[in-house]
Design an enzyme around this catalytic site. Sequence first.
Site, short mmCIF file in Angstrom:
data_model
loop_
_atom_site.label_atom_id
_atom_site.label_comp_id
_atom_site.label_asym_id
_atom_site.label_seq_id
_atom_site.Cartn_x
_atom_site.Cartn_y
_atom_site.Cartn_z
N SER A 1 0.88 -1.18 0.00
CA SER A 1 0.00 0.00 0.00
C SER A 1 0.91 1.22 0.00
CB SER A 1 -0.84 -0.01 1.29
OG SER A 1 -1.44 1.25 1.53
N TYR B 1 -2.00 -1.16 10.34
CA TYR B 1 -1.96 -1.26 8.88
C TYR B 1 -0.61 -0.78 8.35
CZ TYR B 1 -3.91 -1.03 4.10
OH TYR B 1 -4.17 -1.23 2.76
P1 NAD Z 1 -11.64 -5.91 -0.21
O1 NAD Z 1 -12.20 -5.71 1.15
O2 NAD Z 1 -12.46 -5.54 -1.40
O3 NAD Z 1 -11.17 -7.44 -0.39
C1 NAD Z 1 -10.52 -8.13 0.63
C2 NAD Z 1 -10.43 -9.60 0.27
O4 NAD Z 1 -9.70 -10.24 1.34
C3 NAD Z 1 -11.77 -10.31 0.15
O5 NAD Z 1 -11.68 -11.29 -0.85
C4 NAD Z 1 -11.92 -11.00 1.53
O6 NAD Z 1 -12.69 -12.19 1.49
C5 NAD Z 1 -10.47 -11.33 1.82
N1 NAD Z 1 -10.21 -11.51 3.25
C6 NAD Z 1 -10.48 -10.67 4.27
N2 NAD Z 1 -10.09 -11.22 5.44
C7 NAD Z 1 -9.55 -12.43 5.13
C8 NAD Z 1 -8.96 -13.47 5.88
N3 NAD Z 1 -8.84 -13.40 7.22
N4 NAD Z 1 -8.51 -14.57 5.22
C9 NAD Z 1 -8.62 -14.68 3.88
N5 NAD Z 1 -9.16 -13.72 3.11
C10 NAD Z 1 -9.62 -12.61 3.74
O7 NAD Z 1 -10.27 -5.10 -0.18
P2 NAD Z 1 -9.28 -4.57 -1.33
O8 NAD Z 1 -9.31 -3.10 -1.30
O9 NAD Z 1 -9.48 -5.26 -2.62
O10 NAD Z 1 -7.89 -5.00 -0.66
C11 NAD Z 1 -7.01 -5.96 -1.22
C12 NAD Z 1 -5.60 -5.61 -0.77
O11 NAD Z 1 -5.23 -4.35 -1.29
C13 NAD Z 1 -5.44 -5.52 0.76
O12 NAD Z 1 -4.22 -6.11 1.14
C14 NAD Z 1 -5.40 -4.02 1.00
O13 NAD Z 1 -4.70 -3.68 2.16
C15 NAD Z 1 -4.70 -3.55 -0.26
N6 NAD Z 1 -4.89 -2.14 -0.57
C16 NAD Z 1 -6.12 -1.63 -0.87
C17 NAD Z 1 -6.24 -0.27 -1.15
C18 NAD Z 1 -7.57 0.36 -1.48
O14 NAD Z 1 -7.64 1.60 -1.51
N7 NAD Z 1 -8.61 -0.40 -1.78
C19 NAD Z 1 -5.11 0.55 -1.12
C20 NAD Z 1 -3.88 0.00 -0.81
C21 NAD Z 1 -3.77 -1.34 -0.54
#
Ligand code: NAD
Length: 259
Positions: free
Chosen positions: A141, A154
């Site tokens: 991130s 985080y």
């Molecule tokens: P999201 O909430 O849409 O998806 C999260 C996914 O993780 C889902 O498939 C959920 O089932 C799974 N999950 C959650 N807890 C879990 C667990 N204990 N075991 C297995 N699976 C689990 O989130 P996203 O935004 O797509 O995030 C994906 C990654 O991207 C994360 O690591 C997040 O930190 C990172 N990220 C997101 C953003 C953003 O702005 N959306 C920015 C930077 C980094």
Amino acid sequence: MNKDNVLITGSTSGIGLATARVLAAQGFNLMLNGLESHAEGAALAEGLQREFGVRTSYCQADLSLVEQLETLIQKAETDLGPIGVLINNAGIQYTSSLADFPQKKWDAIIALNLSAAFHSMQRLMPAMKQAGWGRVINMASVHGLVASPNKAAYCAAKHGLVGLSKVAALEYAEHGVTVNCICPGWTDTPILNHQFNQYAKNHGVSFEQAKVGLIQTKAPYPELIPPEAIGRMIQFLISDSADAITGASIPIDGGWTAQ
Ligand code: NAD
């Protein structure tokens, strides 16, 4: 060679699901994972199989628990064969001041956002080395590069993931295995809804206005990033063009970390 077999964690939603679609369209076989029920996940996997003609499977597993991570890996190897591409994407967020940060939330975030990647890399990378080829992509991130208030766990986990990836990159560089982090900024997925709701409440604005307001607190680029854009970067990092890219932490953040 197992270049076509991809394990992507947290792939029932957001960035993981968008990446799964991008990679399925390119012919990669996919092991999907999330917390969703077997029925929901299998429906998703079968949908991708029908649409793109690739092999897919799904495993419901809570990756904060090492034994469930092992179940996922074993199922991936059984259903697809050796895994050449590991994408550690599953992650959660929780915001609170450091003084009030609940210990349970700290433990949960470190377990999923950092330790799960350590365990899966330790488990899968030796076989990649033996095969002479492999790709690990860790979803960090902007908070792996810079900090924001109220995100102690985080930021700690994502900074840790960047460090872990650099170590693995150095250890595996001579064996044809690359390890990189992607560092997204505001990306259009459900993980942000809580923060948008909080902002809307605190500022007396609508959810849509909160999106604009919150983005502008950090990033010069005024839009949410489409999750497919992250998927296309992953597609590039898997390709032979990226053979020499390892140990990198690549921001896709609308200029957030340029400031
Ligand atoms: P999201 O909430 O849409 O998806 C999260 C996914 O993780 C889902 O498939 C959920 O089932 C799974 N999950 C959650 N807890 C879990 C667990 N204990 N075991 C297995 N699976 C689990 O989130 P996203 O935004 O797509 O995030 C994906 C990654 O991207 C994360 O690591 C997040 O930190 C990172 N990220 C997101 C953003 C953003 O702005 N959306 C920015 C930077 C980094």
